[in-house]
Design a protein around this motif. Structure first.
Motif, PDB file in Angstrom:
ATOM      1  N   GLY A  84       1.593  13.894   9.135  1.00 24.15           N
ATOM      2  CA  GLY A  84       0.949  13.039   8.072  1.00 24.15           C
ATOM      3  C   GLY A  84      -0.378  12.354   8.702  1.00 24.15           C
ATOM      4  N   ILE A  85      -1.106  11.667   8.110  1.00 27.99           N
ATOM      5  CA  ILE A  85      -2.281  11.017   8.641  1.00 27.99           C
ATOM      6  C   ILE A  85      -1.957   9.773   9.384  1.00 27.99           C
ATOM      7  N   ARG A  86      -2.425   9.528  10.483  1.00 29.44           N
ATOM      8  CA  ARG A  86      -2.434   8.425  11.267  1.00 29.44           C
ATOM      9  C   ARG A  86      -3.776   7.810  11.536  1.00 29.44           C
ATOM     10  N   GLY A  87      -3.914   6.645  12.068  1.00 30.34           N
ATOM     11  CA  GLY A  87      -4.843   5.624  12.624  1.00 30.34           C
ATOM     12  C   GLY A  87      -4.696   4.924  13.705  1.00 30.34           C
ATOM     13  N   PHE A  88      -5.666   4.309  14.080  1.00 31.58           N
ATOM     14  CA  PHE A  88      -5.289   3.345  15.228  1.00 31.58           C
ATOM     15  C   PHE A  88      -5.744   2.050  14.671  1.00 31.58           C
ATOM     16  N   ASP A  89      -4.739   1.212  14.895  1.00 33.87           N
ATOM     17  CA  ASP A  89      -5.123  -0.212  14.522  1.00 33.87           C
ATOM     18  C   ASP A  89      -5.595  -1.091  15.854  1.00 33.87           C
ATOM     19  N   ALA A  90      -6.727  -1.323  15.909  1.00 35.79           N
ATOM     20  CA  ALA A  90      -7.176  -1.983  17.220  1.00 35.79           C
ATOM     21  C   ALA A  90      -6.491  -3.307  17.625  1.00 35.79           C
ATOM     22  N   GLY A  91      -6.338  -4.004  16.426  1.00 39.60           N
ATOM     23  CA  GLY A  91      -5.703  -5.502  16.505  1.00 39.60           C
ATOM     24  C   GLY A  91      -4.497  -5.357  17.113  1.00 39.60           C
ATOM     25  N   LYS A  92      -3.845  -4.639  16.556  1.00 41.01           N
ATOM     26  CA  LYS A  92      -2.268  -4.676  16.753  1.00 41.01           C
ATOM     27  C   LYS A  92      -1.957  -3.672  17.961  1.00 41.01           C
ATOM     28  N   ARG A  93      -3.095  -2.684  18.515  1.00 41.93           N
ATOM     29  CA  ARG A  93      -2.996  -1.804  19.259  1.00 41.93           C
ATOM     30  C   ARG A  93      -1.690  -0.703  18.960  1.00 41.93           C
ATOM     31  N   VAL A  94      -1.775  -0.443  17.808  1.00 39.53           N
ATOM     32  CA  VAL A  94      -0.988   0.896  17.199  1.00 39.53           C
ATOM     33  C   VAL A  94      -1.413   1.942  16.515  1.00 39.53           C
ATOM     34  N   ASN A  95      -0.868   2.806  17.099  1.00 39.95           N
ATOM     35  CA  ASN A  95      -1.333   4.142  16.648  1.00 39.95           C
ATOM     36  C   ASN A  95      -0.266   4.549  15.720  1.00 39.95           C
ATOM     37  N   GLY A  96      -0.651   4.657  14.505  1.00 38.56           N
ATOM     38  CA  GLY A  96       0.394   4.993  13.236  1.00 38.56           C
ATOM     39  C   GLY A  96      -0.290   4.903  11.955  1.00 38.56           C
ATOM     40  N   ARG A  97       0.592   4.199  10.955  1.00 40.25           N
ATOM     41  CA  ARG A  97       0.395   4.091   9.627  1.00 40.25           C
ATOM     42  C   ARG A  97       0.421   2.332   9.542  1.00 40.25           C
ATOM     43  N   LYS A  98      -0.107   1.732   8.342  1.00 41.14           N
ATOM     44  CA  LYS A  98      -0.062   0.676   7.928  1.00 41.14           C
ATOM     45  C   LYS A  98       0.368   0.759   6.383  1.00 41.14           C
ATOM     46  N   ARG A  99       1.599  -0.180   6.344  1.00 37.75           N
ATOM     47  CA  ARG A  99       2.082  -0.485   4.867  1.00 37.75           C
ATOM     48  C   ARG A  99       1.251  -1.672   4.298  1.00 37.75           C
ATOM     49  N   HIS A 100       0.590  -1.918   2.941  1.00 35.28           N
ATOM     50  CA  HIS A 100       0.160  -2.995   2.454  1.00 35.28           C
ATOM     51  C   HIS A 100       0.992  -3.108   1.367  1.00 35.28           C
ATOM     52  N   ILE A 101       1.406  -4.261   1.339  1.00 37.35           N
ATOM     53  CA  ILE A 101       2.596  -4.511  -0.042  1.00 37.35           C
ATOM     54  C   ILE A 101       2.254  -5.891  -0.682  1.00 37.35           C
ATOM     55  N   LEU A 102       2.617  -5.990  -1.945  1.00 36.08           N
ATOM     56  CA  LEU A 102       2.408  -7.105  -2.952  1.00 36.08           C
ATOM     57  C   LEU A 102       3.875  -7.513  -3.266  1.00 36.08           C
ATOM     58  N   VAL A 103       4.284  -8.807  -2.950  1.00 44.72           N
ATOM     59  CA  VAL A 103       5.627  -9.080  -3.397  1.00 44.72           C
ATOM     60  C   VAL A 103       5.355 -10.518  -4.124  1.00 44.72           C
ATOM     61  N   ASP A 104       6.569 -10.755  -4.912  1.00 44.82           N
ATOM     62  CA  ASP A 104       6.493 -12.144  -5.657  1.00 44.82           C
ATOM     63  C   ASP A 104       7.197 -12.995  -4.768  1.00 44.82           C
ATOM     64  N   THR A 105       7.133 -14.199  -5.356  1.00 40.47           N
ATOM     65  CA  THR A 105       7.470 -15.513  -4.394  1.00 40.47           C
ATOM     66  C   THR A 105       8.955 -15.236  -4.028  1.00 40.47           C
ATOM     67  N   LEU A 106       9.855 -14.366  -4.550  1.00 37.02           N
ATOM     68  CA  LEU A 106      11.205 -14.337  -4.335  1.00 37.02           C
ATOM     69  C   LEU A 106      11.264 -13.105  -3.219  1.00 37.02           C
ATOM     70  N   GLY A 107      10.105 -12.512  -2.972  1.00 35.16           N
ATOM     71  CA  GLY A 107      10.009 -11.393  -1.969  1.00 35.16           C
ATOM     72  C   GLY A 107      10.229  -9.973  -2.480  1.00 35.16           C
ATOM     73  N   LEU A 108      10.264  -9.913  -3.909  1.00 36.39           N
ATOM     74  CA  LEU A 108      10.486  -8.531  -4.614  1.00 36.39           C
ATOM     75  C   LEU A 108       9.433  -7.729  -4.465  1.00 36.39           C
ATOM     76  N   LEU A 109       9.543  -6.723  -4.306  1.00 42.05           N
ATOM     77  CA  LEU A 109       8.497  -5.463  -4.290  1.00 42.05           C
ATOM     78  C   LEU A 109       7.564  -5.454  -5.687  1.00 42.05           C
ATOM     79  N   MET A 110       6.380  -5.534  -5.671  1.00 42.46           N
ATOM     80  CA  MET A 110       5.579  -5.191  -6.823  1.00 42.46           C
ATOM     81  C   MET A 110       4.717  -4.051  -6.814  1.00 42.46           C
ATOM     82  N   ALA A 111       4.216  -3.694  -5.485  1.00 41.43           N
ATOM     83  CA  ALA A 111       3.221  -2.602  -5.359  1.00 41.43           C
ATOM     84  C   ALA A 111       3.311  -2.473  -3.863  1.00 41.43           C
ATOM     85  N   VAL A 112       3.057  -1.215  -3.486  1.00 41.80           N
ATOM     86  CA  VAL A 112       3.227  -0.734  -1.982  1.00 41.80           C
ATOM     87  C   VAL A 112       2.111   0.528  -1.798  1.00 41.80           C
TER      88      VAL A 112
END
Length: 169
Positions: A84-112
């Protein structure tokens, strides 16, 4: 065919990381399980199940079914030989993937969404917000960290009924 056994088999494959063909014989045939999984992904069944479960949990907690506030964040995850596709996050020094999530105030997943780790937070947030479902009709406020400042605030103000509020340490 027992649908519960199909769900259990799909969750087994997802949790264990095994190949479909390696599914233990206690479950239905792997071709059947794979067919259901593929169909449910294409038809948005998993998202509908998540939405229904989130609504039930919110109602049980005495909250409105649709949240009015949420949180966006991301996490870079190291990947090794996984295809799969990967990239380098220079700020975290991580080569891989990034999860972007939207959760409600209870921590329940709304979008990812999952992107290469090189995708910056504001760009990932745009992709994430573009995927919002009907479960976000009452959303009015979304908290974000300092990585989401800049042009993203104006972009959201032009396109969505909610506003972003940056929370700094």
């Amino acid at each position: 065919m027992n649908v519960r056994e199909i769900v259990n088999a799909i969750l087994y494959v997802l949790r264990s990381g095994c190949a479909w063909r390696m599914l233990p014989h206690d479950f239905p045939p792997w071709q059947t399980v794979y067919g259901y999984s593929n169909t449910w992904c294409r038809e948005g069944i998993w998202e509908a199940m998540n939405d229904a479960l989130r609504e039930a949990v919110r109602q049980e907690a005495g909250r409105e079914i649709e949240p009015s506030a949420a949180i966006i964040d991301s996490q870079s995850v190291k990947t090794t030989s996984v295809p799969g596709i990967r990239g380098f996050d220079a700020g975290k020094r991580v080569n891989g993937r990034k999860r972007h999530i939207l959760v409600d105030t209870l921590g329940l997943l709304m979008a990812v969404i999952v992107t290469p780790a090189s995708v910056q937070d504001p760009a990932g947030a745009r992709l994430l917000l573009a995927r919002l479902s009907g479960a976000c009709k009452k959303l009015r406020l979304v908290w974000v960290d300092g990585g989401y400042r800049g042009k993203l605030l104006d972009w959201v103000a032009e396109r969505h009924p909610f506003r972003l509020r940056t929370v700094l340490r």
